[in-house]
Design a protein around this motif. Sequence first.
Motif, PDB file in Angstrom:
ATOM      1  N   ILE A 156      -5.725   1.609   9.824  1.00 43.70           N
ATOM      2  CA  ILE A 156      -4.761   0.447   9.077  1.00 43.70           C
ATOM      3  C   ILE A 156      -4.204  -0.137  10.437  1.00 43.70           C
ATOM      4  O   ILE A 156      -3.498   0.497  11.154  1.00 43.70           O
ATOM      5  CB  ILE A 156      -3.904   1.076   8.301  1.00 43.70           C
TER       6      ILE A 156
ATOM      7  N   GLY B 259      -7.364  -8.861  13.748  1.00 48.70           N
ATOM      8  CA  GLY B 259      -6.409  -7.794  13.243  1.00 48.70           C
ATOM      9  C   GLY B 259      -5.948  -6.852  14.077  1.00 48.70           C
ATOM     10  O   GLY B 259      -4.966  -6.039  13.700  1.00 48.70           O
TER      11      GLY B 259
ATOM     12  N   LYS C  71       0.902  -1.184   0.001  1.00 48.66           N
ATOM     13  CA  LYS C  71       0.080   0.226  -0.077  1.00 48.66           C
ATOM     14  C   LYS C  71       0.935   1.104  -0.071  1.00 48.66           C
ATOM     15  O   LYS C  71       1.937   1.604   0.810  1.00 48.66           O
ATOM     16  CB  LYS C  71      -0.970   0.119   1.114  1.00 48.66           C
TER      17      LYS C  71
ATOM     18  N   THR D 121     -14.197  -4.792   9.262  1.00 46.89           N
ATOM     19  CA  THR D 121     -13.581  -6.009  10.001  1.00 46.89           C
ATOM     20  C   THR D 121     -14.331  -7.266   9.616  1.00 46.89           C
ATOM     21  O   THR D 121     -15.606  -7.129   9.059  1.00 46.89           O
ATOM     22  CB  THR D 121     -13.809  -5.516  11.509  1.00 46.89           C
TER      23      THR D 121
ATOM     24  N   ALA E 106      -3.270  -3.804   7.270  1.00 44.51           N
ATOM     25  CA  ALA E 106      -4.442  -4.195   6.600  1.00 44.51           C
ATOM     26  C   ALA E 106      -5.846  -3.101   7.014  1.00 44.51           C
ATOM     27  O   ALA E 106      -5.613  -2.627   8.398  1.00 44.51           O
ATOM     28  CB  ALA E 106      -5.042  -5.514   7.017  1.00 44.51           C
TER      29      ALA E 106
ATOM     30  N   ARG F 217     -12.259   1.911   6.370  1.00 41.85           N
ATOM     31  CA  ARG F 217     -11.861   2.848   5.288  1.00 41.85           C
ATOM     32  C   ARG F 217     -12.853   3.651   4.565  1.00 41.85           C
ATOM     33  O   ARG F 217     -13.863   3.235   4.564  1.00 41.85           O
ATOM     34  CB  ARG F 217     -11.478   1.703   4.032  1.00 41.85           C
TER      35      ARG F 217
ATOM     36  N   GLY G 225       2.966  -5.813   6.362  1.00 45.92           N
ATOM     37  CA  GLY G 225       2.313  -5.213   7.485  1.00 45.92           C
ATOM     38  C   GLY G 225       3.134  -4.332   8.299  1.00 45.92           C
ATOM     39  O   GLY G 225       3.125  -3.911   9.373  1.00 45.92           O
TER      40      GLY G 225
END
Length: 387
Positions: free
Chosen positions: A369, A119, A2, A383, A373, A377, A25
């Motif tokens: 993020i 996450g 990203k 989630t 991830a 957004r 990550g």
Amino acid sequence: MKLLKQGRVYAPQDLGRKDVLIAGGKIIAIEDEITMPNSGFVEVIDARGKLVVPGFVDSLVHITGGGGEGGFTTRTPEMHINDAVVGGVTTLVGVLGTDAITRSLENLLAKAKELKALGLSVYCYTGSYHLPAVTITESITKDIMLIDEFIGVGEVAIADHRATPVDHLTLAQVASQARTGGMLASKSGIVSIHVGDDKQGLNLLREVAEYSAIPVGQFYPTHINRTKALLADGIEFAKQGGYIDFTTSTTAQILAQGEVAAAQALAIALQEGVDIGQLTMSSDGNASLPVFDDKAKLIDLQLGEVKTLHQSFVEAINCYQVDIELALRSVTSSPADILALKQKGRLILGNDADINLLDEQSLAIDSVIANGAFLMRANTLITNAYF
């Protein structure tokens, strides 16, 4: 991969407009401009008009619920992952509170693993309000050494009618066990301290430091904004080398009874010359917020919310003129440093890619993020919780 393009980066120090590249990550580059070849392996995100800041670190959340001071009907619910995400919290520490009977450490650990699988980065304290400390292995030191998620012990209650009456020797033993476990496992071994409104304040922690080799920095007292008197005591404690934490969850009734809003407490402590590295805010999310009368009888109870951490961060800037870098540090790098979470709290190369995108004007959270991830957004939660 990203690539966040041309957001204003606070790492938490102001780096100006930068491109931020994420892979695996992790943060792998922060540059004035990063040019990548056209490829399906790189997602480009336009961050213009956004502040790019570290994900928030919340050092005190009752992820399995708390409460119970008014009987079984006042047990608060577990935290849902979305409760953290909408508040920009990507790293948190789960704790038990008053109830260590129906809220077990095993349940706490399982909840932490659930949230990690979804996450977030989640850690825990062994123990609870009371001593002797409840543990999983029958040892504070073993819990911290052998259970990955456990980084310290707490929140141990002092100066509170719900606390176990202990002397400085007993508390020093608890701190020594936590400190040893932390040293052997390369963790903080911190002792989280719940401070009530009794007039003894933080004196017990000072006695431990005076009569043992345990430094005041081994303790991490919270709720220091509970009263003006405790805030003044806490500022003095910080000037003696300690850390202090302000609780963001509150109610109008609690504030009317004398609590100082966390954002205001942060501003006051900074004005008094306390270093921002010693100051943090935490939500006390999903805890009960009880109000007791002068005979310690429960007269009201409401629910703490994780999202108040972000709200207090914004309030510190807009209402109390706290510099944005300092306000950010109180919810990012300061708690990460105190808890020895070396990959958290800063946007630097090699750190975990925990990032909040905030509207540059309102400071509202646009995207979150965690570990590289998206969990939210453009104000839409993504989630993957079953429930």
